[in-house]
Scaffold this active site. Structure first.
Site, PDB file in Angstrom:
ATOM      1  N   CYS A  89      -2.734  -6.119  -0.574  1.00  0.00           N
ATOM      2  CA  CYS A  89      -1.648  -6.276  -1.543  1.00  0.00           C
ATOM      3  C   CYS A  89      -1.173  -7.725  -1.505  1.00  0.00           C
ATOM      4  CB  CYS A  89      -0.502  -5.331  -1.178  1.00  0.00           C
ATOM      5  SG  CYS A  89       0.919  -5.452  -2.281  1.00  0.00           S
ATOM      6  N   HIS A 131      -2.219   2.279  -6.502  1.00  0.00           N
ATOM      7  CA  HIS A 131      -1.512   1.258  -5.732  1.00  0.00           C
ATOM      8  C   HIS A 131      -0.395   0.627  -6.573  1.00  0.00           C
ATOM      9  CE1 HIS A 131      -1.519  -2.265  -2.807  1.00  0.00           C
ATOM     10  NE2 HIS A 131      -0.828  -2.720  -3.822  1.00  0.00           N
ATOM     11  N   GLU A 132      -0.746   0.216  -7.803  1.00  0.00           N
ATOM     12  CA  GLU A 132       0.244  -0.475  -8.650  1.00  0.00           C
ATOM     13  C   GLU A 132       1.359   0.469  -9.083  1.00  0.00           C
ATOM     14  OE1 GLU A 132       0.207  -3.562  -8.532  1.00  0.00           O
ATOM     15  OE2 GLU A 132      -1.814  -3.679  -7.732  1.00  0.00           O
ATOM     16  N   HIS A 135       4.026   0.818  -6.490  1.00  0.00           N
ATOM     17  CA  HIS A 135       5.020  -0.263  -6.463  1.00  0.00           C
ATOM     18  C   HIS A 135       6.238   0.080  -7.332  1.00  0.00           C
ATOM     19  CE1 HIS A 135       3.283  -3.459  -4.084  1.00  0.00           C
ATOM     20  NE2 HIS A 135       2.131  -3.428  -4.732  1.00  0.00           N
TER      21      HIS A 135
HETATM   22 NI    NI Z   1       0.386  -4.315  -4.138  1.00  0.00          NI
END
Ligand code: NI
Length: 164
Positions: A89, A131-132, A135
């Protein structure tokens, strides 16, 4: 367009729940353009608005053909299977973790004009979507793995696997 500063772990913006985007205006277009330029400059696979301190539900994901896809208010509609793999990341520079993710996902999102679309991803792209999107809910991938490894440690592990 401008390159924005990528926040690193410990910054409170990275653990916050982001707000839905409600205005599809020039400010949003500027944010998406800046996210793309910042991501390109950092040579990453994806970038989410909170990583530049903007608590709005907008992300950029790099697809298999290396094009950048912008997703506004994205949500996972369906997922299948499981994959374990190495993940990094831009907000945790130089660190890597082995994270389990779905092998396939279907995502629904809006573009910068507010039009809804659906997109599917497998392997690395599925990992990147998950993953995004994490966030946007204040989730960092290190919450999903036992421990993190430095680049040197990862190189060692990967070269050992090659030898086997
Ligand atoms: Ni990330």
């Amino acid at each position: 367009m401008a390159i924005r500063t990528i926040l690193t772990q410990g910054d409170p913006a990275l653990s916050k729940m982001c707000h839905p985007v409600t205005r599809f205006d020039e400010k949003l277009a500027n944010l998406l353009d800046d996210l793309k330029e910042t991501l390109d400059n950092a040579k990453g696979m994806g970038l989410a608005a909170p990583q530049v301190g903007i608590l709005r539900r907008a992300v950029i994901v790099v697809l298999e053909d290396n094009s950048m896809l912008e997703l506004v208010n994205p949500e996972i509609l369906a997922q299948e299977g499981e994959q374990a793999g190495w993940e990094g990341c831009l907000s945790l520079p130089g660190m890597w973790g082995n994270v389990k993710r779905p092998a396939w996902v279907r995502v629904r999102a809006q573009n910068r004009r507010g039009e809804w679309f659906e997109v599917e991803g497998t392997d690395l792209t599925a990992r990147c979507f998950c993953h995004e999107l994490g966030h946007l809910d204040g989730q960092m991938y290190d919450e999903l793995t036992d421990r993190l490894y430095t680049s040197e440690e990862l190189d060692e592990i990967l070269s050992r696997e090659e030898d086997e």
